[in-house]
Design a protein around this motif. Structure first.
Motif, short mmCIF file in Angstrom:
data_model
loop_
_atom_site.label_atom_id
_atom_site.label_comp_id
_atom_site.label_asym_id
_atom_site.label_seq_id
_atom_site.Cartn_x
_atom_site.Cartn_y
_atom_site.Cartn_z
N PHE A 11 -25.30 -4.39 10.23
CA PHE A 11 -23.98 -4.40 9.59
C PHE A 11 -23.47 -2.98 9.47
N ASN A 12 -22.28 -2.72 9.99
CA ASN A 12 -21.64 -1.42 9.91
C ASN A 12 -20.40 -1.55 9.04
N PRO A 13 -20.40 -0.94 7.86
CA PRO A 13 -19.26 -1.13 6.94
C PRO A 13 -17.95 -0.59 7.47
N PHE A 14 -17.99 0.33 8.43
CA PHE A 14 -16.76 0.90 8.96
C PHE A 14 -16.17 0.04 10.08
N THR A 15 -17.00 -0.37 11.03
CA THR A 15 -16.50 -1.22 12.11
C THR A 15 -16.21 -2.62 11.61
N ALA A 16 -16.76 -3.01 10.46
CA ALA A 16 -16.50 -4.34 9.92
C ALA A 16 -15.08 -4.46 9.36
N LEU A 17 -14.42 -3.34 9.14
CA LEU A 17 -13.06 -3.38 8.62
C LEU A 17 -12.09 -3.74 9.75
N GLY A 18 -11.28 -4.75 9.54
CA GLY A 18 -10.36 -5.20 10.58
C GLY A 18 -9.19 -5.97 10.01
N PRO A 19 -9.15 -7.30 10.19
CA PRO A 19 -8.02 -8.09 9.70
C PRO A 19 -7.73 -7.92 8.22
N LEU A 150 -2.89 -0.26 14.60
CA LEU A 150 -2.62 -0.78 13.27
C LEU A 150 -3.61 -0.21 12.25
N LYS A 151 -4.88 -0.09 12.66
CA LYS A 151 -5.87 0.48 11.76
C LYS A 151 -5.52 1.93 11.40
N TRP A 152 -5.11 2.71 12.40
CA TRP A 152 -4.75 4.10 12.14
C TRP A 152 -3.52 4.21 11.24
N LEU A 153 -2.60 3.26 11.38
CA LEU A 153 -1.38 3.30 10.57
C LEU A 153 -1.68 3.10 9.09
N THR A 154 -2.81 2.46 8.78
CA THR A 154 -3.15 2.28 7.37
C THR A 154 -3.32 3.62 6.65
N LEU A 155 -3.64 4.67 7.40
CA LEU A 155 -3.82 5.99 6.79
C LEU A 155 -2.53 6.53 6.20
N ILE A 299 6.85 5.52 3.81
CA ILE A 299 7.71 4.34 4.02
C ILE A 299 7.78 4.00 5.51
N ILE A 300 7.93 5.01 6.34
CA ILE A 300 8.02 4.78 7.78
C ILE A 300 6.69 4.27 8.33
N GLY A 301 5.60 4.90 7.92
CA GLY A 301 4.29 4.51 8.42
C GLY A 301 3.92 3.08 8.06
N THR A 302 4.12 2.72 6.80
CA THR A 302 3.77 1.36 6.40
C THR A 302 4.73 0.33 6.97
N GLY A 303 5.99 0.74 7.23
CA GLY A 303 6.93 -0.17 7.88
C GLY A 303 6.50 -0.50 9.30
N LEU A 304 5.99 0.50 10.02
CA LEU A 304 5.50 0.28 11.38
C LEU A 304 4.30 -0.67 11.39
N LEU A 305 3.59 -0.74 10.29
CA LEU A 305 2.47 -1.66 10.15
C LEU A 305 2.93 -3.04 9.69
N ALA A 306 3.90 -3.06 8.78
CA ALA A 306 4.30 -4.32 8.16
C ALA A 306 5.17 -5.19 9.06
N ILE A 307 6.08 -4.58 9.81
CA ILE A 307 7.00 -5.39 10.63
C ILE A 307 6.26 -6.22 11.67
N PRO A 308 5.27 -5.67 12.39
CA PRO A 308 4.50 -6.52 13.29
C PRO A 308 3.77 -7.65 12.57
N THR A 309 3.32 -7.38 11.35
CA THR A 309 2.64 -8.41 10.58
C THR A 309 3.60 -9.52 10.18
N LEU A 310 4.79 -9.15 9.73
CA LEU A 310 5.80 -10.15 9.35
C LEU A 310 6.22 -10.99 10.55
N ALA A 311 6.56 -10.32 11.65
CA ALA A 311 6.99 -11.05 12.84
C ALA A 311 5.84 -11.84 13.45
N GLY A 312 4.66 -11.24 13.48
CA GLY A 312 3.50 -11.90 14.08
C GLY A 312 3.06 -13.12 13.29
#
Length: 426
Positions: A11-19, A150-155, A299-312
């Motif tokens: 188990f790798n706690p870092f690679t386990a992070l995803g959805p 998407l993972k990088w955008l969480t930063l 605001i811009i960074g999280t928007g780039l993450l959220a819009i694909p989630t909303l549309a997807g």
């Protein structure tokens, strides 16, 4: 779960992070930032307790949704359709699509406003650019590559943590307000509490995380747990870690947004904030240019993450309900209906952002629609999660069932308060 040599995979706690991580970060979209900013500006530190309270309920419910996707190998809409008539599923999904489009419109407008504040220029041009970029990425970049972005955008969300450390924070007062808040139970306070609950526990997140669990099965060389029970221990451990960390990240960021606006805007007497862009702009004369820039870029960074989630999430739900091929890993030619829904959702949101519809009104009606579907949808999801015909031997755990039903009750109360407030104001 084994590696290429056939040995059990550690188990790798870092690679386990995803959805779970992506879903949690997407919850702090520009619309959510506006709500949390309103809480901090309007009531200071006294609203910090809300995001602490929502964490266990949000985490438990999202873990249930993730479990459904991983166990069955199908998204939420496909599983709901196995229990309820198609017309009910299509109706719920239709309302989800409407709410998501309204939310996309508000998010795009906030992103354009933030970009114009930071670098100058035409706000509408930036809004269109963000819409087209997110659409192109979803359509033309395969999921296994796109998910890395998407993972990088969480930063980007750490910008709100940084803001709190740039300004002076009375940490003892923060601790006291978090664990022993002074509640006045006014109509305005109750409405804002409901808004925080509604923006934190949102229907589109349910569909997104379940579908992303399904997306991750094949590329990892795995199978639905009903077909491969031996994969269950490792898969369910990963889901638990991923979801609880992801939701903790989400609520931590929300906590710091409320905190940073409380110790700056509220302390300076700025109590009326309508959009995330207004919050960023109001920070400039109080906290300085650096804090302003961090807040706006977040605001811009999280928007780039959220819009694909909303549309997807809307595309997954509608495609499953109608029996279309779906999945971000598929080519456009193989899933035209699925990608068509994504395009319609984003372009419709863009059109609304150019229309006379005020972003605040878009958020208002999005909250109304989510309030209509949230509680019955949560009830349906809990019934699916405990149906052995769907989940086999992997139904929701006793703890998940207890906290999940408690989340349903809390959202029912929140929705009732929201509609009573709407009735009074009307």
């Amino acid at each position: 779960m084994t590696d290429r040599t056939g040995r059990p995979r550690r188990f790798n706690p870092f690679t386990a992070l995803g959805p779970g991580l992506i879903t949690g970060a997407a919850d702090d979209d520009p619309s959510g930032i506006a709500t949390y900013s309103q809480a901090g500006a309007g009531f200071g530190l006294q609203m910090l307790w809300t995001v602490v309270l929502t964490y266990p309920f949000m985490a438990a419910f999202q873990s249930v949704c993730a479990r459904i996707g991983r166990v069955s190998g199908r998204g939420l809409a496909a599983n709901i359709q196995r229990v309820f008539p198609p017309w009910i599923v299509v109706g719920v999904v239709g309302l989800l699509l409407i709410a998501n489009i309204l939310n996309i419109a508000a998010d795009l407008a906030s992103m354009g406003e933030a970009a114009a504040l930071v670098i100058g220029g035409d706000q509408h041009l930036y809004t269109a650019g963000f819409a087209l970029v997110t659409l192109a990425l979803q359509v033309f970049v395969p999921y296994h590559r796109y998910v890395r972005l998407l993972k990088w955008l969480t930063l980007a969300l750490f910008a709100y943590v940084a803001v709190a450390f740039i300004v002076h924070v009375p940490w003892l007062a923060v601790l006291h307000a978090t664990v022993m808040p002074k509640l006045k139970f006014s109509a305005e306070e109750a409405t804002l509490v409901v808004a925080v609950f509604g923006t934190t526990i949102s229907p589109y997140l349910f569909f997104w995380q379940a579908s992303e669990e399904v997306e991750d099965i094949a590329p990892a060389g795995e199978h639905p747990l009903t077909q491969a029970p031996a994969e269950a221990p490792a898969a369910l451990q990963r889901i638990g870690w991923d979801t609880y960390v992801g939701m903790a990240f989400s609520n931590l960021i929300a906590f710091f947004i409320i905190l940073s606006t409380a110790v700056t805007l509220h302390a300076a007497g700025v109590t009326q904030i309508q959009t995330a862009g207004q919050a960023a702009n109001a920070l400039r004369p109080i906290a300085g240019d650096f804090a302003f820039a961090l807040f706006a870029l977040g605001i811009i960074g999280t928007g780039l993450l959220a819009i694909p989630t909303l549309a997807g999430s809307a595309a997954y739900a509608l495609s499953e309900a109608l029996g279309w091929k779906e999945g971000l890993e598929r080519r456009f030619s193989d899933a035209q209906g699925f990608y068509g829904v994504i395009a319609v959702a984003i372009l419709a949101g863009l059109a609304l952002s150019y229309s006379p519809l005020d972003p605040i009104q878009a958020l208002f009606w999005s909250a109304v629609v989510n309030g209509v579907i949230a509680v019955p949808l949560m009830v349906v999801i809990m019934l699916v999660a405990t149906a052995r015909t769907i989940m086999g031997g992997f139904i929701a755990t006793p703890l998940q069932r207890t906290v999940g039903w408690a989340a349903v009750a809390i959202m029912a109360v929140a929705s009732a308060v929201m509609f009573s407030q709407f009735a009074r104001s009307g």
